[in-house]
Write a protein that holds these residues in place. Sequence first.
Motif, short mmCIF file in Angstrom:
data_model
loop_
_atom_site.label_atom_id
_atom_site.label_comp_id
_atom_site.label_asym_id
_atom_site.label_seq_id
_atom_site.Cartn_x
_atom_site.Cartn_y
_atom_site.Cartn_z
N TRP A 113 7.10 -12.84 11.66
CA TRP A 113 5.89 -12.67 12.46
C TRP A 113 5.15 -11.34 12.22
N GLY A 114 5.71 -10.45 11.42
CA GLY A 114 5.05 -9.17 11.17
C GLY A 114 3.68 -9.36 10.54
N GLU A 125 -1.06 -8.87 4.60
CA GLU A 125 -1.74 -7.89 3.77
C GLU A 125 -1.11 -7.81 2.38
N ASP A 126 0.21 -8.02 2.32
CA ASP A 126 0.92 -7.94 1.05
C ASP A 126 2.05 -8.95 1.03
N TRP A 143 10.95 -0.58 3.67
CA TRP A 143 10.11 -1.50 2.92
C TRP A 143 9.40 -0.77 1.79
N THR A 144 9.02 -1.56 0.80
CA THR A 144 8.27 -1.06 -0.35
C THR A 144 7.09 -1.98 -0.57
N ALA A 188 3.07 -2.11 -2.57
CA ALA A 188 2.00 -1.49 -3.34
C ALA A 188 0.72 -1.40 -2.53
N VAL A 189 0.61 -2.23 -1.50
CA VAL A 189 -0.60 -2.26 -0.67
C VAL A 189 -0.42 -1.44 0.61
N MET A 190 0.70 -1.66 1.30
CA MET A 190 0.94 -1.03 2.60
C MET A 190 1.62 0.33 2.48
N GLY A 191 2.16 0.65 1.31
CA GLY A 191 2.91 1.88 1.16
C GLY A 191 4.37 1.67 1.52
#
Length: 353
Positions: A57-58, A63-64, A84-85, A87-90
């Motif tokens: 549900w996050g 977004e990624d 977490w890793t 490329a979009v959210m950091g």
Amino acid sequence: MKILKYILFLLLIVIVAGGIYFGTKDGTFDVANTKVFDAPAEVIYNNVKDFKNWESWGPWAEEDANIVYNYAEKTEGEGASYSWTSAVMGDGTMQTVKVIPNKEIDQKIIFNTPLGDSESDIYWRFEPAEEAGKTKVTWGMKGEHSFLEKVFMSFQSEDFETVLRQMYGKGLDNLEEEVGKSMNAYTVTVDGLTRYGGGFYMYNTTSSKLSEIGEKIGPMMGQLHDYMTQNNLSMAGMPFTIYHEIDEQNGTVIFSAAIPVAARVITPKGSPVLCNYMEPVNALKTTLKGKYENLSQAYAQAEEYLKTNNITVDPSRDMFEIYANDPGMEPNPANWVTEIYIPVLTPSMSGLN
């Protein structure tokens, strides 16, 4: 040269003024969103407390889709964590630092950014809503932006607090959907033929429309419970309902609410609560795990089993339902267990469980 000096002087003034402006600008923030769930606090809390559930549900997953999660050995309770890793959210990490079951969860979140690590506090609050059975859920984050973060935020097209509040709102919507799915899940198992041992039971009886059984069974069980408490009678099994007569054409039913007792109980004349004995019976047992509103599905599968296996229902015996666990102790209706017994005529005891 004088022009260059003036330009450099002006740039210095701008830098100093900007430093003073951003340095004195309040960087503290406390952003939250709240939603009322049609669910008990415990059911919602049980989903949120485990980081592994957040994937479903996050809001950041939208977004990624390629975000990668890494879980610690402990994913729920104080000390639980994950990272977490993206490329979009950091990249980042989160750790649970405090829990009050069914009421509060406090967490620490660290974002790894080009401007340096940024740490903030995450908080969850689960409070009773004004309407019974509903829960007000609050999800928020608070902290303080660094000097560089304040400068960075000032040049963004979207306001930080607005974006964060919208993200939490989306997350709460997703969570509500997941909680709803978990509460509405059910399974039906036709267990087969069995021998029910019978025994003494306290009961009261009424007639009603088929659609009103759910409304009446609660008060009837409450009356039985009060009577047994007042007379120091102990339960010898789980409560059940006996269906004496069902008129599907007119939509009416005569039924009894019942609670097993260890021995015969003599009740006073005129008592609304009586005692009776159920003889042992051969029956088809079917188990529903889920909301009682799914009982019709369980009965349909039981009837299909009887038809397919050429098993005859015993018209001289009443069918009954045993409520194998207490809804008051199990907040998620998906875990409610109802055992249905349909008395049958069997030529022998072979095949009985």
